[in-house]
Design an enzyme around this catalytic site. Structure first.
Site, PDB file in Angstrom:
ATOM      1  N   GLU A  44       0.898  -1.153   0.000  1.00 53.54           N
ATOM      2  CA  GLU A  44       0.000   0.000   0.000  1.00 53.54           C
ATOM      3  C   GLU A  44       0.928   1.191   0.000  1.00 53.54           C
ATOM      4  O   GLU A  44       1.248   1.759   1.024  1.00 53.54           O
ATOM      5  CB  GLU A  44      -0.920  -0.029   1.232  1.00 53.54           C
ATOM      6  CG  GLU A  44      -2.125   0.890   1.109  1.00 53.54           C
ATOM      7  CD  GLU A  44      -1.909   2.252   1.725  1.00 53.54           C
ATOM      8  OE1 GLU A  44      -1.530   3.181   0.950  1.00 53.54           O
ATOM      9  OE2 GLU A  44      -2.099   2.401   2.931  1.00 53.54           O
ATOM     10  N   CYS A  82      -1.699   9.128   3.023  1.00 54.34           N
ATOM     11  CA  CYS A  82      -1.503   8.546   1.693  1.00 54.34           C
ATOM     12  C   CYS A  82      -2.734   8.753   0.830  1.00 54.34           C
ATOM     13  O   CYS A  82      -2.665   8.650  -0.399  1.00 54.34           O
ATOM     14  CB  CYS A  82      -1.138   7.076   1.799  1.00 54.34           C
ATOM     15  SG  CYS A  82      -2.273   6.098   2.797  1.00 54.34           S
TER      16      CYS A  82
END
Length: 567
Positions: free
Chosen positions: A313, A348
């Site tokens: 990720e 993020c």
């Protein structure tokens, strides 16, 4: 509660004693579960399991951290000092693990067989035990003082607002509630299919990998490591965990709470180290699978060094598109401000680029997001230190973009003043740079414009109905496909954009956002076979287990069978 709304101490004590009682079944009780007398040291108000005080950590009174390996909390020969992100004081002393000290961590990875600590056919009592641990942890995190403890510890470690820090703790509690009881066991659900003849059946199982690793970043020091570590355990793996050392003290304290809630101390190892040393542990320990959340360059390095046995990720240059239908403009402006600048842009999933239809520009949308950004300040920590970009680096990036033809700074663009944030961290105004859409698509500009600045920064551009294909081209050419927002209730527009994009977590509708994913839905990138996810049963099974098929073929052979010709 009493009629006046205050907590009734006798009832609270009774409820906590009930939910924290030891398991009645000895077979499902690997450790002594906490009694109320060990829940808190009542005379001091401190927790018996905690080893730091987030209010007292300072240069004069630094907290101390330890490694956890093979069930023992241990010191190392040398230490490292971690600085307070708000004033630069060395407020935490952490282990500085050296190469000659990694042996126990390597052994820990290798100690877990490939069939795991448990699987659907082995040590199945652990599914029950882990469900009970989740139940106890959810109750503990529901205690206001424990919630405040972790909220404040997160805030001291990363310097974000109380609401943002508390959100992590609440998300963890809700997730733990959802995996209490039988929902851990449900992750091991198998399926069966009839065979071709009597006695034949195929059975599908989700099987663990064995010794694995969880490597997570600084920006969510509790939520990501807690959920991914427990997810690895749910599926039968034994994880080695390393969080960014600037913030790992948060998860270290949570691991101590894990143990207090009944998790066996030998179920996981916690390593304080730099990146290269951790890589050596993973290689020598032959980590069977590594979950990495963090930057794209490190993700690519791990893929190479660990021979592709990774789930990622990684970076997210996340886009939002405001469609042609202008609705609820004040709400949409507020959500855009949150997506771009909450936690000083250090998510993020933060909104990195905003494609604004000309209809929104005509209604004054850009003025609204400028006014909202101006409300943010260090005083209430709606702005804070930027932990991975210095002011100089941020300024160089802004200067590079504003040199593009037609580009200019919409607002911000200056370092913050009047603070004590150390120079190794950034401290910058919420900033937006406008770049014309046609210029973004030029090959000489595209990589610079789509570089993720992990701080309070976004690119803004404008489009119309005729230039929507250019917007979709930009989305296609981007390399990271984590979150996206399509702010439109126009079904035709929604479908056009959704059908031509790939982002793994995409919000659509007038309330669409890019950040703030709750625990109840999948969160993760797409467009890459290495993509990882978090939160949901689907994410847990994808990341932390593989498919195993067992074919039962026990039917007796027909007595008239004869050996056929060779083929």
């Amino acid at each position: 509660c009493r009629k006046d709304g205050r907590e009734h101490p006798q009832i609270r004590h009774m409820l906590l004693r009930t939910v924290l009682r030891p398991l009645r079944s000895a077979a499902a009780r690997p450790r002594h579960f906490p009694s109320m007398t060990s829940f808190r040291t009542l005379s001091t108000g401190k927790f018996s399991w905690a080893t730091v005080d987030p209010e007292q950590m300072s240069g004069a009174n630094p907290a101390k951290a330890q490694n956890l390996v093979r069930g023992e909390w241990q010191d190392t020969k040398s230490t490292t000092n971690i600085i307070d992100p708000l004033n630069g004081e060395e407020f935490l002393v952490t282990p500085n693990t050296q190469l000659d000290e990694i042996g126990p961590f390597v052994e820990g990875l290798r100690s877990c067989p490939k069939y795991g600590l448990h699987n659907p056919l082995c040590n199945v009592e652990r599914y029950v035990m882990l469900g009970e641990v989740c139940h106890r942890l959810s109750v503990l995190l529901g205690d206001q003082e424990i919630e405040d403890f972790f909220t404040r510890l997160i805030q001291r470690s990363v310097g974000k607002s109380w609401a943002q820090c508390k959100g992590e703790v609440v998300t963890c509690r809700k997730w733990l509630e959802s995996f209490s009881g039988d929902n851990v066991r449900n992750l091991g659900r198998s399926f069966a299919l009839p065979g071709d003849h009597a006695g034949q059946e195929t059975r599908g199982y989700r099987w663990p990998f064995g010794g694995v690793a969880v490597i997570t970043p600084f920006n969510f020091p509790l939520e990501i490591p807690l959920i991914q570590t427990l997810s690895a355990l749910f599926m039968g793996n034994r994880p080695l965990v390393k969080v960014d050392e600037k913030v790992q003290i948060v998860f270290e304290q949570m691991v101590r709470l894990f143990h207090h809630a009944g998790l066996p101390k030998t179920d996981l190892d916690l390593l304080w180290s730099n990146g290269p040393l951790c890589m050596e542990v993973l290689k020598q320990g032959d980590s069977k699978m590594t979950l990495f959340t963090g930057s794209q360059p490190v993700a690519e390095l791990l893929t190479t060094e660990l021979r592709g046995r990774v789930k990622l990720e990684d970076a997210g240059f996340d886009w939002k598109i405001l469609g042609p239908d202008v609705l609820d403009i004040d709400y949409v402006a507020w959500q855009s401000d949150q997506d771009a600048y909450a936690y000083t842009g250090q998510k993020c999933s933060a909104q990195s680029i905003l494609f604004v239809h000309q209809n929104w520009v005509k209604e004054g949308f850009l003025d609204k997001i400028k006014a909202l950004a101006a409300r943010r300040s260090l005083e209430d920590m709606t702005l804070g230190p930027v932990l991975t970009w210095t002011n100089r680096r941020i300024q160089l990036h802004i200067d590079q973009l504003t040199k593009i033809r037609g580009a200019h700074t919409l607002f911000g663009g200056k370092p913050l003043e009047g603070h004590s944030i150390p120079e190794c961290y950034g401290a910058f105004e919420p900033t937006a740079v406008f770049v014309p859409l046609a210029e973004i698509l030029r090959p000489e500009n595209f990589n610079s414009v789509t570089t993720e600045l992990f701080g309070p920064f976004q690119v803004v551009t404008e489009f119309n109905d005729e230039s929507l294909p250019m917007v979709l081209e930009a989305c296609e050419r981007m390399q990271s496909h984590l979150t996206a927002g399509i702010v439109s209730n126009d079904l035709e527009f929604q479908t056009k954009v959704l059908s031509h994009t790939v982002n793994g977590t995409t919000y659509a509708g007038v309330r669409a956002r890019t950040t703030g994913a709750p625990q109840n839905h999948w969160f993760g990138p797409a467009g890459d076979p290495r993509s990882a996810g978090i939160h949901t049963p689907e994410a847990i099974k994808l990341v932390w287990s593989g498919q195993r098929e067992i074919i039962i073929d026990a039917g007796r052979v027909d007595p008239t069978w004869t050996t056929p010709k060779a083929t």
